[in-house]
Design an enzyme around this catalytic site. Structure first.
Site, PDB file in Angstrom:
ATOM      1  N   VAL A 190       0.880  -1.315   0.016  1.00 24.54           N
ATOM      2  CA  VAL A 190       0.000  -0.029   0.024  1.00 24.54           C
ATOM      3  C   VAL A 190       1.050   1.232   0.138  1.00 24.54           C
ATOM      4  O   VAL A 190       0.553   2.381  -0.152  1.00 24.54           O
ATOM      5  CB  VAL A 190      -1.089   0.154   1.174  1.00 24.54           C
ATOM      6  N   LYS A 191       2.142   1.180   0.336  1.00 22.68           N
ATOM      7  CA  LYS A 191       3.099   2.367   0.346  1.00 22.68           C
ATOM      8  C   LYS A 191       3.461   2.867  -1.229  1.00 22.68           C
ATOM      9  O   LYS A 191       3.026   2.124  -2.092  1.00 22.68           O
ATOM     10  CB  LYS A 191       4.268   2.052   0.983  1.00 22.68           C
ATOM     11  N   HIS A 192       4.212   3.784  -1.065  1.00 19.58           N
ATOM     12  CA  HIS A 192       4.600   4.441  -2.420  1.00 19.58           C
ATOM     13  C   HIS A 192       5.167   3.542  -3.547  1.00 19.58           C
ATOM     14  O   HIS A 192       4.731   3.469  -4.552  1.00 19.58           O
ATOM     15  CB  HIS A 192       5.402   5.540  -2.358  1.00 19.58           C
TER      16      HIS A 192
END
Ligand SMILES: *Cc1c(COP(=O)(O)O)cnc(C)c1O
Length: 384
Positions: A190-192
């Site tokens: 879900v992170k960049h």
């Protein structure tokens, strides 16, 4: 505009989603076939590329953002009983990392309009036992590092950045990854950018970087590859470390993803702009503020609902329309594990109040204007 033909065949819109391209698949396959699955050359390649992109001196790749935070606690020599100030609103790992070293998390309150750690609250939590402050760049906006640095300096207090939400953000023109003694990033999907699971600790201090590399490798001061290169078998375990290594296959994915990070940050900023504009007329829904001296990498798009709105009802209604709203986060110290440690309700009143009214809306680079319009229309119905 959203699809208003009454069709329920609209796809579920998650709050976050990774992007995997052909170049990522190619890089992973190459690594798989390279002979080095772990502790190989792709680890330092990824470390150097990520550190360089952030403008930092050294990168230490590990297998989660949580492991990066734990490495930071060890490298900064957090000892049993040492107090570590952490914002009340963050992912539990920011505080758990102190517990791993038998440190004592002390929860600071937040600024209600940004949900960032409030330096005035930090100042009140400082005691002779304070050894570190963990600044969390909540939702993608850097914390107030100058104010936190002013509190830390001359008191022997280290500054750790939990920048898991904020690769590519800036504070007074300086990039995340350079704002604290050690800065920690996560590469969860879900992170960049993602390595499936993974993380990195950045520092300017070569001795700290060496310590973290040893700590991620059981506390052993050489790895398989360096021993192979030297034709030697002996090694020493100098401290009790962990196996926090990030495999080459995942580092290959990280390096391939990293090339697209600037574009992703720009896409997130564009989407946040669409939300800001569409929500400007809605009195019940307040977007978080971004300070003028910072740029926001927008890991999350978080709104605060008016006090009279029942957040959980809005959450349920959005979910019923296929919109993956979420909540980031409940105050860490209200988790039952922390309650068992003796933490009590009332520690951070502003965080407790905010946590009842916040809602995370979908935010990922591939979102189209129509997706944003769909979320906003659903939010209008849900808050009416
Ligand atoms: C994701 C995250 C972490 C932990 O990262 P993992 O890679 O999931 O271990 C820590 N802090 C914050 C603020 C995060 O969002």
């Amino acid at each position: 505009m959203p699809d208003r033909d009454g069709s329920l065949e609209v796809p579920f819109l998650p709050y976050g989603r990774q992007e995997i391209a052909d170049a990522d698949v190619k890089a992973v396959v190459e690594a798989l076939c390279s002979g080095w699955l772990t502790t190989g050359p792709r680890v330092s390649e990824f470390e150097q590329a990520f550190a360089a992109q952030c403008g930092a001196g050294e990168g230490v790749a590990v297998n989660s953002g949580t492991a990066a935070l734990h490495c930071a606690m060890r490298a900064l020599r957090i000892k049993p009983g040492d107090e570590v100030i952490v914002p009340a609103i963050t992912f539990a790992a920011s505080a758990n990392a102190a517990l791993y070293e038998d440190g004592v998390p002390m929860f600071a309150d937040i600024e209600p309009d940004t949900l960032l750690i409030d330096p005035a609250s930090v100042a009140k939590k400082i005691t002779p036992k304070t050894r570190a402050i963990v600044a969390v760049d909540y939702a993608g906006q850097p914390a107030d590092y100058d104010a936190l640095r002013a509190l830390a300096k001359d008191r022997g207090i280290a500054l750790i950045a939990d920048a898991c939400h904020a690769p590519g953000a800036t504070y007074k023109g300086r990039k995340t990854g350079t704002l604290a003694d050690i800065s920690c990033f996560s590469f969860h999907p879900v992170k960049h950018l993602t390595t499936c699971e993974g993380g990195m600790a950045l520092t300017e201090n070569a001795a700290q970087a060496a310590h973290m590399r040893r700590f991620r490798n059981h506390g052993i001061d050489s790895d398989h590859r360096t021993r192979e290169a030297k034709g030697a078998h002996a090694y020493d375990m100098a401290e009790l470390g962990f196996n926090y290594r990030l495999p080459d296959v995942q580092c290959a994915l990280g390096s391939a993803q990293l090339k697209r990070l600037p574009g992703w940050v720009a896409a997130r900023q564009k989407i946040a702009g669409w939300y800001d504009e569409a929500l400007a007329g809605m009195a019940e829904v307040l977007p978080l503020k971004t300070h003028r001296d910072r740029t926001n990498a927008h890991h999350l798009y978080v709104v605060r609902l008016a006090d009279h709105i029942d957040r959980d009802r809005v959450f349920a209604r959005l979910r019923a329309e296929g919109i993956g709203a979420n909540v980031h986060y409940a105050p860490v110290y209200l988790h039952s594990h922390y309650r068992k440690l003796g933490y009590k309700k009332g520690l951070a009143p502003l965080a407790e109040a905010a946590s009842r009214q916040i809602l995370t809306l979908p935010m990922f680079p591939a979102m189209a204007g129509a997706d944003v319009a769909r979320v906003v229309a659903a939010l209008e119905r849900a808050t009416a």
